[in-house]
Scaffold this motif. Structure first.
Motif, PDB file in Angstrom:
ATOM      1  N   GLY A 118    -101.095  15.710 -29.626  1.00 25.34           N
ATOM      2  CA  GLY A 118    -101.906  15.001 -28.645  1.00 25.34           C
ATOM      3  C   GLY A 118    -101.338  13.622 -28.371  1.00 25.34           C
ATOM      4  N   CYS A 119    -100.873  12.979 -29.407  1.00 23.64           N
ATOM      5  CA  CYS A 119    -100.266  11.651 -29.256  1.00 23.64           C
ATOM      6  C   CYS A 119     -99.070  11.713 -28.327  1.00 23.64           C
ATOM      7  N   VAL A 120     -98.193  12.627 -28.605  1.00 26.06           N
ATOM      8  CA  VAL A 120     -96.985  12.769 -27.796  1.00 26.06           C
ATOM      9  C   VAL A 120     -97.342  12.981 -26.330  1.00 26.06           C
ATOM     10  N   TRP A 121     -98.282  13.899 -26.137  1.00 27.58           N
ATOM     11  CA  TRP A 121     -98.693  14.212 -24.760  1.00 27.58           C
ATOM     12  C   TRP A 121     -99.244  12.970 -24.071  1.00 27.58           C
ATOM     13  N   LEU A 122    -100.073  12.244 -24.796  1.00 27.71           N
ATOM     14  CA  LEU A 122    -100.695  11.061 -24.218  1.00 27.71           C
ATOM     15  C   LEU A 122     -99.656   9.993 -23.894  1.00 27.71           C
ATOM     16  N   GLU A 123     -98.748   9.778 -24.825  1.00 25.06           N
ATOM     17  CA  GLU A 123     -97.695   8.784 -24.589  1.00 25.06           C
ATOM     18  C   GLU A 123     -96.923   9.132 -23.321  1.00 25.06           C
ATOM     19  N   ASP A 124     -96.655  10.401 -23.197  1.00 20.81           N
ATOM     20  CA  ASP A 124     -95.962  10.892 -22.013  1.00 20.81           C
ATOM     21  C   ASP A 124     -96.725  10.567 -20.740  1.00 20.81           C
ATOM     22  N   GLN A 125     -97.987  10.876 -20.752  1.00 16.15           N
ATOM     23  CA  GLN A 125     -98.834  10.613 -19.586  1.00 16.15           C
ATOM     24  C   GLN A 125     -98.814   9.134 -19.229  1.00 16.15           C
ATOM     25  N   ILE A 126     -98.925   8.318 -20.241  1.00  9.20           N
ATOM     26  CA  ILE A 126     -98.954   6.876 -20.003  1.00  9.20           C
ATOM     27  C   ILE A 126     -97.646   6.413 -19.358  1.00  9.20           C
ATOM     28  N   HIS A 127     -96.536   6.946 -19.880  1.00  8.47           N
ATOM     29  CA  HIS A 127     -95.246   6.584 -19.296  1.00  8.47           C
ATOM     30  C   HIS A 127     -95.158   6.976 -17.828  1.00  8.47           C
ATOM     31  N   GLN A 128     -95.551   8.180 -17.538  1.00  7.06           N
ATOM     32  CA  GLN A 128     -95.507   8.646 -16.148  1.00  7.06           C
ATOM     33  C   GLN A 128     -96.356   7.760 -15.256  1.00  7.06           C
TER      34      GLN A 128
ATOM     35  N   GLU B  72    -116.908  13.207 -32.478  1.00  4.00           N
ATOM     36  CA  GLU B  72    -115.902  12.257 -32.006  1.00  4.00           C
ATOM     37  C   GLU B  72    -114.511  12.893 -31.979  1.00  4.00           C
ATOM     38  N   ILE B  73    -114.235  13.690 -32.992  1.00  2.00           N
ATOM     39  CA  ILE B  73    -112.944  14.360 -33.033  1.00  2.00           C
ATOM     40  C   ILE B  73    -112.812  15.329 -31.861  1.00  2.00           C
ATOM     41  N   LEU B  74    -113.885  16.050 -31.590  1.00  2.00           N
ATOM     42  CA  LEU B  74    -113.864  16.983 -30.461  1.00  2.00           C
ATOM     43  C   LEU B  74    -113.618  16.240 -29.152  1.00  2.00           C
ATOM     44  N   ASP B  75    -114.186  15.058 -29.056  1.00  2.03           N
ATOM     45  CA  ASP B  75    -113.956  14.247 -27.853  1.00  2.03           C
ATOM     46  C   ASP B  75    -112.472  13.990 -27.656  1.00  2.03           C
ATOM     47  N   LEU B  76    -111.766  13.818 -28.770  1.00  2.00           N
ATOM     48  CA  LEU B  76    -110.325  13.565 -28.654  1.00  2.00           C
ATOM     49  C   LEU B  76    -109.609  14.788 -28.079  1.00  2.00           C
ATOM     50  N   TYR B  77    -110.207  15.945 -28.281  1.00  2.00           N
ATOM     51  CA  TYR B  77    -109.566  17.173 -27.798  1.00  2.00           C
ATOM     52  C   TYR B  77    -109.879  17.463 -26.336  1.00  2.00           C
ATOM     53  N   THR B  78    -110.892  16.807 -25.800  1.00  2.80           N
ATOM     54  CA  THR B  78    -111.275  17.096 -24.420  1.00  2.80           C
ATOM     55  C   THR B  78    -110.760  16.012 -23.493  1.00  2.80           C
ATOM     56  N   PRO B  79    -109.683  16.341 -22.755  1.00  2.00           N
ATOM     57  CA  PRO B  79    -109.081  15.368 -21.852  1.00  2.00           C
ATOM     58  C   PRO B  79    -110.042  15.095 -20.705  1.00  2.00           C
ATOM     59  N   LYS B  80    -110.204  13.822 -20.373  1.00  2.00           N
ATOM     60  CA  LYS B  80    -111.181  13.541 -19.329  1.00  2.00           C
ATOM     61  C   LYS B  80    -110.743  12.450 -18.359  1.00  2.00           C
ATOM     62  N   ASP B  81    -110.475  11.267 -18.855  1.00  2.00           N
ATOM     63  CA  ASP B  81    -110.235  10.146 -17.942  1.00  2.00           C
ATOM     64  C   ASP B  81    -108.748   9.999 -17.650  1.00  2.00           C
ATOM     65  N   HIS B  82    -108.436   9.199 -16.647  1.00  2.00           N
ATOM     66  CA  HIS B  82    -107.038   9.086 -16.248  1.00  2.00           C
ATOM     67  C   HIS B  82    -106.566   7.648 -16.086  1.00  2.00           C
ATOM     68  N   ARG B  88    -104.752   4.535 -23.273  1.00  2.00           N
ATOM     69  CA  ARG B  88    -104.281   3.756 -24.423  1.00  2.00           C
ATOM     70  C   ARG B  88    -105.337   3.729 -25.518  1.00  2.00           C
ATOM     71  N   ALA B  89    -106.577   3.569 -25.113  1.00  2.00           N
ATOM     72  CA  ALA B  89    -107.670   3.535 -26.090  1.00  2.00           C
ATOM     73  C   ALA B  89    -107.746   4.873 -26.829  1.00  2.00           C
ATOM     74  N   THR B  90    -107.645   5.936 -26.061  1.00  2.00           N
ATOM     75  CA  THR B  90    -107.680   7.262 -26.672  1.00  2.00           C
ATOM     76  C   THR B  90    -106.529   7.444 -27.648  1.00  2.00           C
ATOM     77  N   LEU B  91    -105.366   6.980 -27.221  1.00  2.00           N
ATOM     78  CA  LEU B  91    -104.180   7.069 -28.078  1.00  2.00           C
ATOM     79  C   LEU B  91    -104.428   6.367 -29.418  1.00  2.00           C
ATOM     80  N   ALA B  92    -105.072   5.210 -29.328  1.00  2.00           N
ATOM     81  CA  ALA B  92    -105.380   4.466 -30.550  1.00  2.00           C
ATOM     82  C   ALA B  92    -106.299   5.283 -31.459  1.00  2.00           C
ATOM     83  N   LYS B  93    -107.252   5.959 -30.855  1.00  2.00           N
ATOM     84  CA  LYS B  93    -108.170   6.790 -31.648  1.00  2.00           C
ATOM     85  C   LYS B  93    -107.424   7.933 -32.318  1.00  2.00           C
ATOM     86  N   TYR B  94    -106.559   8.570 -31.556  1.00  2.00           N
ATOM     87  CA  TYR B  94    -105.728   9.622 -32.130  1.00  2.00           C
ATOM     88  C   TYR B  94    -105.039   9.101 -33.383  1.00  2.00           C
TER      89      TYR B  94
END
Lengths: 135, 135
Positions: A118-128, B72-82, B88-94
């Motif tokens: 998930g981290c990798v994916w997110l980092e990627d998204q942020i870069h794009q 909260e963990i499940l929230d990390l698995y459900t992509p939502k905002d863009h 970045r905040a989500t990444l920090a949580k991860y």
DNA sequence: CATAATCTTTACGTTGACGTCAATGTAAAG
DNA sequence: CTTTACATTGACGTCAACGTAAAGATTATG
């Protein structure tokens, strides 16, 4: 080496501060038979051994075991009987516990893997997103 | 490949049997917002996604997380905002979650090590006992 | 010596995670 | 159409793991 180490005792406050648990919790653990500090009159005196048991208790809690389960685990740490049959039985319990822990470790590693991906994916998204923004 | 896989649905009984949890528990998780199966009239229909979430819930439980933490963990698995900031905040949580899990893994490995050493010691004792007995 | 700080036990309160029971609905089988 | 089987929503019960408040004993300090 100093002599001070093995015979030190701890008050309930010292222990509760050191491990960040309440005195109430320590008394509760005692009630449930997890620790048995000595008494100087009324007040409890925790030995190094009690302290070690507390550490095991807290580790068990962090791993999600109930106090009852932790009690059984603590029993594995306290050598008592000497019959071969008993020792074989204890050995089996050890091994069972190890299996339990290994299954748990696999759960953890799966969870870590998921999160890392998930981290990798997110980092990627942020870069794009950033690349887009800079055009 | 068959087409049957992605659109399958499960009844509450099927899921509860498959994962050995009670229907009551599934409804409870729903009450707490951890799963949201669709309804065919009154009755619940669990999708493959719901099933996957249930697996995550049970893994979380095995690791000793509370339902709130699991939420909260499940929230990390459900992509939502863009928004980049949100991401970045989500990444920090991860990353925080990964740290938590790694600490837990260290606890487990320490526990496994302890138990393994206990095993060796016990095996040794048993051997000595047997050697004695055979004289 | 008085008082504040800690310790004790006893006892009731609380929160999380369901279990259990009642009353009712609905869908398939005979 | 009736029986049988499983579904639903409350509502209350329960068990673990403490929290919290009360009331007294002991020790430390000004």
């Amino acid at each position: 080496m100093e002599t001070i180490h093995k015979d030190r005792t701890y008050s309930i406050r010292q222990l509760s501060k050191e491990f960040d648990v309440t005195a109430r919790a320590l008394r509760f653990y005692e009630d449930k038979g997890l620790i048995s500090p000595e008494r100087k009159g009324q007040t409890r005196l925790y030995s190094a051994r009690d302290r070690a048991r507390l550490q095991l208790i807290l580790r068990g809690k962090r791993l999600g075991f109930s106090l009852i389960e932790i009690h059984e685990i603590l029993d594995l740490y306290t050598p008592k009987d000497h019959g071969t049959a008993q020792m074989r039985a204890t050995l089996a319990k050890y091994r069972g516990q190890i299996e339990t822990l290994k299954r748990q470790r696999e759960d953890i590693e799966a969870a870590i893997k998921d999160m890392a991906e998930g981290c990798v994916w997110l980092e990627d998204q942020i870069h794009q997103h950033e690349a887009e923004a800079s055009n």
